[in-house]
Design an enzyme around this catalytic site. Structure first.
Site, PDB file in Angstrom:
ATOM      1  N   GLY A 301     -18.995  60.097  -0.179  1.00  8.81           N
ATOM      2  CA  GLY A 301     -20.376  59.700  -0.418  1.00  8.81           C
ATOM      3  C   GLY A 301     -20.397  58.512  -1.359  1.00  8.81           C
ATOM      4  O   GLY A 301     -21.123  57.538  -1.168  1.00  8.81           O
ATOM      5  N   MET A 303     -17.845  56.627  -4.822  1.00  6.49           N
ATOM      6  CA  MET A 303     -16.691  56.658  -5.723  1.00  6.49           C
ATOM      7  C   MET A 303     -17.059  55.856  -6.959  1.00  6.49           C
ATOM      8  O   MET A 303     -17.469  54.702  -6.864  1.00  6.49           O
ATOM      9  CB  MET A 303     -15.455  56.073  -5.012  1.00  6.49           C
ATOM     10  CG  MET A 303     -14.219  56.012  -5.886  1.00  6.49           C
ATOM     11  SD  MET A 303     -13.662  57.685  -6.396  1.00  6.49           S
ATOM     12  CE  MET A 303     -13.016  57.313  -8.031  1.00  6.49           C
ATOM     13  N   GLU A 304     -16.839  56.477  -8.115  1.00  7.87           N
ATOM     14  CA  GLU A 304     -17.356  55.976  -9.384  1.00  7.87           C
ATOM     15  C   GLU A 304     -16.531  54.853  -9.997  1.00  7.87           C
ATOM     16  O   GLU A 304     -16.331  54.840 -11.213  1.00  7.87           O
ATOM     17  CB  GLU A 304     -17.480  57.146 -10.357  1.00  7.87           C
ATOM     18  CG  GLU A 304     -16.139  57.802 -10.789  1.00  7.87           C
ATOM     19  CD  GLU A 304     -15.672  58.946  -9.910  1.00  7.87           C
ATOM     20  OE1 GLU A 304     -16.027  58.969  -8.718  1.00  7.87           O
ATOM     21  OE2 GLU A 304     -14.936  59.809 -10.415  1.00  7.87           O
ATOM     22  N   HIS A 328     -25.267  60.384  -9.132  1.00  8.68           N
ATOM     23  CA  HIS A 328     -23.977  61.040  -9.370  1.00  8.68           C
ATOM     24  C   HIS A 328     -22.915  60.029  -9.817  1.00  8.68           C
ATOM     25  O   HIS A 328     -22.269  60.219 -10.854  1.00  8.68           O
ATOM     26  CB  HIS A 328     -23.537  61.762  -8.095  1.00  8.68           C
ATOM     27  CG  HIS A 328     -22.233  62.465  -8.210  1.00  8.68           C
ATOM     28  ND1 HIS A 328     -22.140  63.808  -8.533  1.00  8.68           N
ATOM     29  CD2 HIS A 328     -20.958  62.029  -8.079  1.00  8.68           C
ATOM     30  CE1 HIS A 328     -20.870  64.153  -8.593  1.00  8.68           C
ATOM     31  NE2 HIS A 328     -20.123  63.091  -8.314  1.00  8.68           N
ATOM     32  N   GLU A 329     -22.750  58.969  -9.054  1.00  9.01           N
ATOM     33  CA  GLU A 329     -21.698  57.996  -9.405  1.00  9.01           C
ATOM     34  C   GLU A 329     -22.014  57.311 -10.730  1.00  9.01           C
ATOM     35  O   GLU A 329     -21.122  57.053 -11.537  1.00  9.01           O
ATOM     36  CB  GLU A 329     -21.499  56.973  -8.284  1.00  9.01           C
ATOM     37  CG  GLU A 329     -21.208  57.569  -6.901  1.00  9.01           C
ATOM     38  CD  GLU A 329     -20.171  58.677  -6.873  1.00  9.01           C
ATOM     39  OE1 GLU A 329     -19.287  58.717  -7.760  1.00  9.01           O
ATOM     40  OE2 GLU A 329     -20.253  59.533  -5.962  1.00  9.01           O
ATOM     41  N   HIS A 332     -21.011  59.469 -13.656  1.00  7.85           N
ATOM     42  CA  HIS A 332     -19.582  59.423 -13.967  1.00  7.85           C
ATOM     43  C   HIS A 332     -19.263  58.378 -15.047  1.00  7.85           C
ATOM     44  O   HIS A 332     -18.180  58.418 -15.639  1.00  7.85           O
ATOM     45  CB  HIS A 332     -18.766  59.097 -12.720  1.00  7.85           C
ATOM     46  CG  HIS A 332     -18.366  60.288 -11.888  1.00  7.85           C
ATOM     47  ND1 HIS A 332     -17.646  61.348 -12.402  1.00  7.85           N
ATOM     48  CD2 HIS A 332     -18.554  60.565 -10.579  1.00  7.85           C
ATOM     49  CE1 HIS A 332     -17.422  62.226 -11.421  1.00  7.85           C
ATOM     50  NE2 HIS A 332     -17.961  61.780 -10.310  1.00  7.85           N
ATOM     51  N   GLU A 351     -16.155  66.502 -12.324  1.00  8.74           N
ATOM     52  CA  GLU A 351     -17.175  66.672 -11.290  1.00  8.74           C
ATOM     53  C   GLU A 351     -18.278  67.674 -11.641  1.00  8.74           C
ATOM     54  O   GLU A 351     -19.437  67.438 -11.330  1.00  8.74           O
ATOM     55  CB  GLU A 351     -16.519  67.035  -9.957  1.00  8.74           C
ATOM     56  CG  GLU A 351     -15.577  65.958  -9.410  1.00  8.74           C
ATOM     57  CD  GLU A 351     -16.246  64.611  -9.145  1.00  8.74           C
ATOM     58  OE1 GLU A 351     -17.492  64.547  -9.073  1.00  8.74           O
ATOM     59  OE2 GLU A 351     -15.509  63.604  -9.008  1.00  8.74           O
ATOM     60  N   ASP A 406      -6.122  65.952  -3.720  1.00 10.77           N
ATOM     61  CA  ASP A 406      -7.355  65.813  -2.931  1.00 10.77           C
ATOM     62  C   ASP A 406      -7.813  67.174  -2.391  1.00 10.77           C
ATOM     63  O   ASP A 406      -8.996  67.373  -2.114  1.00 10.77           O
ATOM     64  CB  ASP A 406      -7.156  64.860  -1.742  1.00 10.77           C
ATOM     65  CG  ASP A 406      -7.087  63.388  -2.177  1.00 10.77           C
ATOM     66  OD1 ASP A 406      -7.408  63.094  -3.347  1.00 10.77           O
ATOM     67  OD2 ASP A 406      -6.708  62.543  -1.341  1.00 10.77           O
ATOM     68  N   TYR A 414     -17.416  71.081  -8.387  1.00  8.53           N
ATOM     69  CA  TYR A 414     -18.753  70.466  -8.423  1.00  8.53           C
ATOM     70  C   TYR A 414     -19.839  71.479  -8.785  1.00  8.53           C
ATOM     71  O   TYR A 414     -20.448  71.411  -9.846  1.00  8.53           O
ATOM     72  CB  TYR A 414     -19.084  69.861  -7.053  1.00  8.53           C
ATOM     73  CG  TYR A 414     -18.298  68.613  -6.722  1.00  8.53           C
ATOM     74  CD1 TYR A 414     -18.856  67.356  -6.925  1.00  8.53           C
ATOM     75  CD2 TYR A 414     -17.010  68.681  -6.203  1.00  8.53           C
ATOM     76  CE1 TYR A 414     -18.156  66.201  -6.609  1.00  8.53           C
ATOM     77  CE2 TYR A 414     -16.303  67.530  -5.889  1.00  8.53           C
ATOM     78  CZ  TYR A 414     -16.882  66.286  -6.101  1.00  8.53           C
ATOM     79  OH  TYR A 414     -16.183  65.156  -5.808  1.00  8.53           O
TER      80      TYR A 414
HETATM   81  N1  BES Z   1     -15.068  61.078  -7.444  1.00  4.40           N
HETATM   82  C1  BES Z   1     -15.744  61.607  -6.323  1.00  4.40           C
HETATM   83  C2  BES Z   1     -15.089  61.310  -5.011  1.00  4.40           C
HETATM   84  C3  BES Z   1     -13.653  61.810  -4.890  1.00  4.40           C
HETATM   85  C4  BES Z   1     -13.295  63.071  -5.317  1.00  4.40           C
HETATM   86  C5  BES Z   1     -12.687  61.008  -4.323  1.00  4.40           C
HETATM   87  C6  BES Z   1     -11.980  63.502  -5.206  1.00  4.40           C
HETATM   88  C7  BES Z   1     -11.384  61.442  -4.207  1.00  4.40           C
HETATM   89  C8  BES Z   1     -11.015  62.697  -4.660  1.00  4.40           C
HETATM   90  C9  BES Z   1     -17.194  61.141  -6.273  1.00  4.40           C
HETATM   91  O1  BES Z   1     -17.787  60.986  -7.525  1.00  4.40           O
HETATM   92  C10 BES Z   1     -17.974  62.211  -5.606  1.00  4.40           C
HETATM   93  O2  BES Z   1     -18.008  63.279  -6.133  1.00  4.40           O
HETATM   94  N2  BES Z   1     -18.609  61.915  -4.488  1.00  4.40           N
HETATM   95  C11 BES Z   1     -19.441  62.859  -3.785  1.00  4.40           C
HETATM   96  C12 BES Z   1     -20.879  62.540  -4.062  1.00  4.40           C
HETATM   97  C13 BES Z   1     -21.781  63.697  -4.235  1.00  4.40           C
HETATM   98  C14 BES Z   1     -21.283  64.854  -5.005  1.00  4.40           C
HETATM   99  C15 BES Z   1     -23.145  63.241  -4.711  1.00  4.40           C
HETATM  100  C16 BES Z   1     -19.129  62.745  -2.309  1.00  4.40           C
HETATM  101  O3  BES Z   1     -18.327  61.896  -1.929  1.00  4.40           O
HETATM  102  O4  BES Z   1     -19.668  63.496  -1.529  1.00  4.40           O
HETATM  103 ZN    ZN Z   2     -18.124  62.832  -8.494  1.00  3.20          ZN
END
Ligand code: BES
Ligand code: ZN
Length: 633
Positions: A301, A303-304, A328-329, A332, A351, A406, A414
């Site tokens: 969705g 990446m911060e 959200h981002e 972060h 998260e 991952d 979350y």
């Molecule tokens: N940092 C994450 C994306 C991420 C997590 C990339 C783990 C690689 C490994 C990002 O902040 C995130 O949480 N994105 C969510 C957004 C949502 C919770 C609003 C996503 O991608 O769905």
């Molecule tokens: Zn996140």
């Protein structure tokens, strides 16, 4: 890493985590049942005890024909006391051409190096022999190139972009993919500043999450400077046919010209969100906050990446209904980028805190009703995830030894992380929790911390002032036990309670589809309506909903997702062309992995999944393809 505690609780955070290690369910793929060392990063091969990277200087050329970044990385390194003369760095699939010693004021000298065996998922250690009589601080230069299949990069054909004119490149370094495009100490415990020169073909723009001139360059050479020290998973690069549009004084959008107008309209509240974040969590320490709108294959969705969040175009709904991803981002910038998880076991500190901050920003900018709906949708998503996950994967401080970090990115860090903070707020009072968090961001700013360090700080700075509010056993249950504690707070939403009534009347046959109060429904109400229908619905009811609201054609990516999931489970054929088109354009994991997984539940669905996947796979990011390879067989 656990620090001595002087707090009110008899059991410190460090001791709590030691207990956690002792009772955690052993995993077949984890190295024996050796007790886990809470501060140790099991996902780096670098010798962090002997050396620390402090500054990175990159000089890279993007070769789109060869799908390679080529150039050099200079690492300024501090030698720690241990006396080692072999520097070990993380790499994954890099072609290393040469390594040089860069003495101050003298000519570079070649250094012997050796690339060790690949150790999936960690990659291959790059071992560099350093000269004797090492100074306390020194620099080495590594000449290298990435490979076309680098796990942290996606090279797109022009046809995969909005403009279809130029190719596109972007990185995704979290969790351990930075090592696939830069040789470094790829651990969230190591922070460094950086400078970079990036060369791209004329007519394209290069971007990094760093200070830079937003004006396009005539010669395709772009320079970046990052004065704040970041961990490697936040290192980011992109290149494409990109324009910039300011949204506010400190905020703006980079996007392809075809979509920049829509993006700027959708994200018009970014400046307000930033000001809200500052008033709630303390000063924004990164200068500007811009976003880069990526092509639809982006696997997340958002990446911060500091100063420049990377965002999926699937959040552009036309009505700002999916901008929680931006909140959200942005959040972060405090939880994660300022105070960082020390290891991937502590990912929930990034998260869970960020979801909590995100909901507070959403409540402040769009009202408490909106945040309450998003809270309940998140909680329901957590409940269904808890049905699916093995007990060992339901704990906040998860043991990821021997696994790809991952894999830890479920709803647990979350939504369970956020549920923990919501519960804490209910015990000590929201005001006290908010004050604690603001101080926490300031106290640990630009540091990487473990769950034990968080618990120690919580103990001394919050719980000591509220004796009796929280027991040690309760804290331990939240951090180390699977499932949800019985007194977890179930979010309440009046608006969604009305949707429950409407759904029940529709299912009972007392309310026709076209009489549902949908005109007044927001995206969140629609999602709640759809997500809570029975797993399977008779064809006539689906057809009635589809006829009344054209759900198969829904342009809102989240509504379309919920509808397509229901369509698959109910074997609703009229949705198949849309399903193929959806899976063929979108690469965001959260929106496509569950659809493929449900297709695989039946033989006919599996055949459809294989046919769609054969077509779509070349367009997916390597991370997404790796996940789907294990599902679509
Ligand atoms: N940092 C994450 C994306 C991420 C997590 C990339 C783990 C690689 C490994 C990002 O902040 C995130 O949480 N994105 C969510 C957004 C949502 C919770 C609003 C996503 O991608 O769905
Ligand atoms: Zn996140």
């Amino acid at each position: 890493m656990g620090r001595p505690s002087h707090g009110a609780l008899p059991l410190t955070g460090a001791a709590a985590l030691a207990m956690l290690a002792a009772c955690a369910t052993p995993r077949p793929d984890a190295p024996a049942s050796a007790p886990i060392d809470g501060g140790h990063d099991y996902h780096t091969l670098a010798n962090l005890d002997a050396f620390r990277v402090r500054h990175l200087t990159l000089d890279l050329t993007a070769d789109f024909a060869a799908r390679r970044l080529r150039g050099a990385a200079v690492l300024r390194i501090e030698a720690l006391a241990d006396g080692s003369r072999t520097l070990v760095l993380d790499t994954r699939g890099l072609d290393i051409d040469a390594v040089e010693w860069l003495p101050a004021g003298a000519a570079p000298a070649p250094l012997a190096f050796r690339l060790g065996d690949d150790r999936p998922p960690l990659g291959a250690p790059l071992e560099i022999e350093l000269p004797p009589d090492l100074p306390g601080s020194f620099s080495v230069r590594i000449h290298y190139a990435t490979r076309p299949d680098a796990s942290g990069l996606q090279w797109l054909e022009p046809g995969q972009t909005a403009g279809r004119q130029q190719p596109f490149l972007y990185s995704q370094s979290q969790a351990i993919h930075a090592r696939s495009w830069v040789p470094l100490q790829d651990s969230p415990q190591v922070r460094f500043t950086f400078d970079a020169t990036v060369r791209v073909p004329p007519g394209m723009r290069a971007l990094m999450g760093a200070e830079h001139d937003p004006a396009p360059s005539a010669d395709g050479v772009y320079r970046f400077h990052m004065p704040q020290a970041i961990p490697s998973y936040l290192l980011a690069i992109a290149a494409g046919r990109l324009e910039f549009r300011p949204v506010g004084a400190r905020t703006g959008v980079y996007a392809e010209p075809e979509v920049i107008e829509a993006a700027a309209r959708e994200f018009a509240d970014m400046e307000t969100m930033l000001g809200t974040g500052e008033s709630l969590f303390g000063p924004y320490r990164w200068g500007r906050y811009d976003v880069l709108l990526l092509p639809p294959s982006f696997p997340y969705g958002g990446m911060e990446n500091p100063r420049l969040s990377f965002i999926t175009p699937t959040v552009i709904a036309g009505d700002r209904s999916l901008v929680a991803v931006i909140a959200h981002e942005l959040a972060h910038s405090w939880s994660g980028n300022l105070v960082t998880n020390a290891t991937w076991r502590d990912f929930w500190l990034n998260e869970g805190f960020t979801v909590h901050l995100e909901r507070r920003i959403m409540a402040a900018v769009y009202g408490p009703q909106r945040a309450a709906m998003e809270d309940l949708l998140g909680f329901q998503s957590l409940e269904s995830e808890l049905q699916r996950l093995a007990p060992a994967d339901q704990v906040l401080a998860i043991d990821l030894r021997g696994r790809d970090p991952d894999d830890g990115a479920s709803d647990i860090p979350y939504e369970k992380g956020h549920a923990f903070l919501a519960w804490l707020g209910a015990r000590v009072g929201d005001e006290a929790l908010n004050a604690f968090l603001k101080d926490y961001f300031d106290h640990f700013a630009f540091q990487s911390i473990t769950t034990a360090q968080f618990l120690d700080r919580l103990d001394t700075r919050l719980l000591a002032q509220h004796p009796g509010a929280v027991t040690r056993a309760q804290l331990l249950e939240w951090i180390e036990a699977p499932g949800l504690p019985a007194d977890a707070i179930r979010p309440q939403s009046d608006a969604l309670a009305k949707v429950d009534q409407a759904r029940e009347a529709f299912l009972a046959g007392t309310l026709a589809a076209q009489s549902l109060p949908q005109a007044a429904w927001s995206t969140q109400e629609w999602l709640y309506f759809l997500n809570n229908l029975p797993r399977q619905l008779p064809r006539e009811q689906l057809a009635a909903l589809d006829a009344a609201f054209r759900l198969t054609d829904a342009g809102n990516s989240e509504i379309a997702f919920s509808w397509l999931l229901l369509a698959i489970r109910s074997d609703y054929e009229p949705a198949w062309p849309r399903l193929a088109q959806y899976l063929g354009t979108i690469g965001r994991r959260k929106l496509i992995v569950p659809l493929y997984a449900r297709l695989m539940d039946t033989p006919a669905g599996a055949a459809r999944a294989r046919a769609i996947y054969a077509q779509a796979r070349p367009g997916y990011h390597p991370i997404t393809a790796a996940t789907l390879d294990a599902i679509v067989r």
